[in-house]
Design an enzyme around this catalytic site. Structure first.
Site, PDB file in Angstrom:
ATOM      1  N   GLU A 123       2.269   0.366   4.075  1.00 21.63           N
ATOM      2  CA  GLU A 123       2.338  -0.935   4.734  1.00 21.63           C
ATOM      3  C   GLU A 123       2.229  -2.023   3.684  1.00 21.63           C
ATOM      4  O   GLU A 123       1.864  -1.766   2.537  1.00 21.63           O
ATOM      5  CB  GLU A 123       1.209  -1.098   5.762  1.00 21.63           C
ATOM      6  CG  GLU A 123      -0.179  -1.051   5.144  1.00 21.63           C
ATOM      7  CD  GLU A 123      -1.284  -1.177   6.181  1.00 21.63           C
ATOM      8  OE1 GLU A 123      -1.077  -1.889   7.166  1.00 21.63           O
ATOM      9  OE2 GLU A 123      -2.343  -0.571   5.982  1.00 21.63           O
TER      10      GLU A 123
ATOM     11  N   GLU B 101       0.832  -1.191   0.000  1.00 26.07           N
ATOM     12  CA  GLU B 101       0.000   0.000   0.000  1.00 26.07           C
ATOM     13  C   GLU B 101       0.875   1.253   0.000  1.00 26.07           C
ATOM     14  O   GLU B 101       1.851   1.344   0.750  1.00 26.07           O
ATOM     15  CB  GLU B 101      -0.939   0.002   1.209  1.00 26.07           C
ATOM     16  CG  GLU B 101      -1.878  -1.195   1.223  1.00 26.07           C
ATOM     17  CD  GLU B 101      -3.119  -0.961   2.057  1.00 26.07           C
ATOM     18  OE1 GLU B 101      -3.284   0.147   2.587  1.00 26.07           O
ATOM     19  OE2 GLU B 101      -3.930  -1.890   2.168  1.00 26.07           O
TER      20      GLU B 101
END
Length: 659
Positions: free
Chosen positions: A292, A275
């Site tokens: 993340e 992400e």
């Protein structure tokens, strides 16, 4: 290849994995809690094993019980789905120790990426762009205030082990940090068993882009293009699409290569998602940063499947079985556009409060022609307070972004759900919003475009006229049915041709004839199909319309294009003599603090006799693992307290009274 797969999950994702497993000829095993004893995923599986009571901590989070179920049924692999145990290193290791294949990445990769603080350090080492912030442990609120000030507001406070939008708070000032830091810690502890919090710079005009990666156990890692998930509410994704209208081929390549580098750095295999946060203010598109890595299958994976033609669950299973990827990076294509809306059990007309209850009616739109529905519920089932409020995922595909969006709007019109409140109207409004359709979206889109809450999608004059025509046509059909006696026409009067329909504050003259319907002298484009008792009315023409319709004492309730309209219908000959419907003035409830949803009263900040100011936090209610701060609407004094911290509250229960 495996012979039997157990899915350590429930609902939609369990059903999703079972569909692929059955296609591959693999036998299936479901696990369930008492709340899910008759759930679709249980009925769909070849075998099912009870885990325990409804709370996840006593059922779906019990790794030992899941492994016992796998051994008892002879399952040789376990797919964790998403949520629950899917990103627990200990569970992946326990599967390996038991000689059962884990359909996911290796434990060390889960551990490396599961800790948001450590993962950012690893990403930086791997040459991935990271957001400026403080990656160490934060001792207390005072330390958090200093760190936030050093970074510069606005900042984002995040639970280190968080995910799914839980344990995240945006702070624009020191006051926000002081008010939200401890709450973020509590949410992290309650949801993930870890109260560590980190703070990072909040990227303004942010767009949320994620790269789907797929690797095998032989060192091959690919990126399967990007998804855009910028349309979020309270940091939870609402709309996802692939590809992104913002990402250029150059960006896609740069993002993809960084994602692959990170995956290889931690020895990753299986499906995973990196992400990224991208600055929408940077027109070069080069300001993207690592957020993340989700070491599991994502909720939004269907949009990637739709544009690539790949079955990601099948690929995960084949990788877990030791197979090499059967294709390379050059084989990954982009075919058209796909959009996914998450259908939640929440009431957008009441501030998106969680909604629970029985699905009195559940009838999703027909699959096919670019429409896909992934769900794990059925009519008569229960939306429980114990689990995530997502009811279904509606996925559409088209040759262009506009076509995929238009198919979403049509499918949402046809999606019937009765019982708990849903966000169907809201996501339909999003699909119609000019800014969304332009692609100019950020993670602040919903807050910016609906600052005063959601009150239904605006309706054009043309749509209102069409709805008036539908209401009059339906009234004529009911009038005609009233004349039927033993199947024969009876009574002296035919159904009237001329009607007056009031929608909102406007009256419309409607004529229902054998050759069509006219409203205010304008012909409705297309035939109207409706029979008394139908729940759906359809309008043909160049722009077909599906209308959910319900009869009332004075007319009909009509739902279409993201809003509900009440239509009062009268024959034209008596309309001049009929009184207009008088709207009742709702009672003033501002002197009460009322529980907006069922939940646990975590904290009560005032006592009888205290003076409170408008906007002051009075109580905290936890529902579906999210903390909700309830505030005073006006300056007042606490007259009485009707609940205590630790109480389980019902919706609309009075917590305290003000004077």
């Amino acid at each position: 290849m495996f012979k039997k797969i157990l899915v350590a999950n429930r609902g939609e994702i369990a059903c999703r994995v079972f569909r692929t497993a059955k296609k591959m000829g693999i036998a299936t095993v479901a696990v369930y809690s008492d709340a899910d004893a008759r759930a679709p995923h249980v009925l769909m599986a070849d075998e099912a094993v009870r885990l325990g009571p409804a709370p996840a901590a006593e059922s779906y989070l019990k790794a030992d019980l899941i492994l016992e179920a796998a051994k008892a049924t002879g399952a040789d692999c376990i797919h964790p789905g998403y949520g629950f145990l899917s990103e627990r290193e200990s569970f992946a290791k326990a599967c390996a120790d038991a000689g059962i294949a884990f359909v996911g990445p290796p434990p060390k990769a889960i551990a490396a990426m599961g800790d948001k603080i450590e993962s950012k350090k690893l990403a930086k080492q791997a040459g991935v762009n990271v957001v400026p912030g403080f990656l160490g442990e934060i001792a207390d609120t005072e330390a958090a205030v200093k760190i936030a000030s050093d970074i510069g507001y606005p900042v984002m406070m995040k639970a280190s082990a968080g995910g799914g939008g839980k344990g995240m708070r945006l702070a624009w000032s020191e006051k926000d940090v002081r008010e939200g830091f401890e709450a973020t810690k509590r949410e992290g502890l309650a949801s993930f068993g870890d109260d560590r919090v980190f703070i990072e710079k909040f990227i303004e005009s942010p767009r949320h882009i994620e790269i789907q990666v797929l690797g095998d156990q032989h060192g091959n890692v690919l990126y399967l293009n990007e998804r855009e998930c910028s349309v979020q509410r309270r940091h939870q994704k609402v709309v996802e699409e692939a590809p992104s209208p913002f990402v250029t081929p150059k960006m896609r390549k740069a993002m993809g290569e960084q994602a692959v580098a990170l995956a290889k750095a931690v020895g990753y295999f299986s499906a995973g998602t990196v992400e990224l946060i991208v600055s929408g203010a940077d027109k070069t598109g080069e300001s993207f940063y690592f957020l993340e890595m989700n070491t599991r299958l994502q909720v939004e994976h269907p949009v990637t499947e739709e544009i690539t033609g790949l079955d990601l669950v099948e690929q995960m299973i084949r990788v877990a079985a030791g197979e090499k990827l059967a294709f390379g990076q050059k084989d990954v294509k982009i075919n058209g556009w796909s959009v996914e809306n998450r259908v939640y059990a929440e009431d957008p007309y009441r501030g998106f409060l969680p909604s629970i209850g029985r699905l009195v009616r559940y009838n999703p739109p027909a699959a096919g022609d670019g429409v896909r529905v992934d769900d794990g519920v059925r009519e008569g089932g229960e939306v429980s307070m114990f689990y995530d409020p997502m009811i279904a995922k509606l996925i559409t595909h088209g040759k262009t972004r506009e076509e995929a969006i238009d198919r979403q709007i049509a499918a949402l019109d046809a999606f019937e759900i009765a019982g708990p409140g849903t966000n169907l109207d809201f996501v339909s409004a999003l699909m119609q919003h000019p800014r969304f359709r332009s692609g100019n979206i950020t993670t602040g889109f919903i807050a910016e475009e609906y600052p005063d809450g959601f009150h239904g999608a605006p309706a054009s004059d043309a749509l209102v006229r069409t709805l008036a025509g539908v209401a009059a046509h339906a009234a004529a059909e009911w009038a005609e049915r009233a004349r039927l006696v033993d199947g024969q026409l009876g009574g002296p009067l035919a159904a009237p041709a001329d009607w007056v329909v009031r929608i909102g504050k406007s009256d419309h003259a409607v004529t229902v004839g054998t050759d069509g319907v006219t409203v205010d002298g304008v012909a409705v484009d297309g035939d109207i199909a409706y029979a008394p008792g139908d729940r759906i009315a359809t309008v043909g023409g160049k722009e077909p319309l599906t209308v959910k319709i319900a009869r009332t004492s004075t007319g009909f309730t009509l739902n279409a294009r993201g809003a509900t309209h009440k239509a009062r219908v009268l024959p034209a000959r008596i309309a001049p003599y009929a009184k207009h419907l008088i709207e009742k003035v709702p009672p003033d409830l501002s002197r009460f603090l009322i529980a907006p949803m069922p939940g646990l009263l975590v904290r009560l900040d005032v006592k009888q006799g205290d003076k409170v100011e408008a906007g002051q936090a009075l109580a905290v209610v936890e529902a579906m693992k999210m903390e909700n701060i309830l505030r005073a609407e006006k300056t007042a004094v606490v007259k009485s307290v009707n609940a205590a911290a630790g109480d389980s509250l019902q919706v609309d229960q009075v917590i305290l009274e003000l004077e």
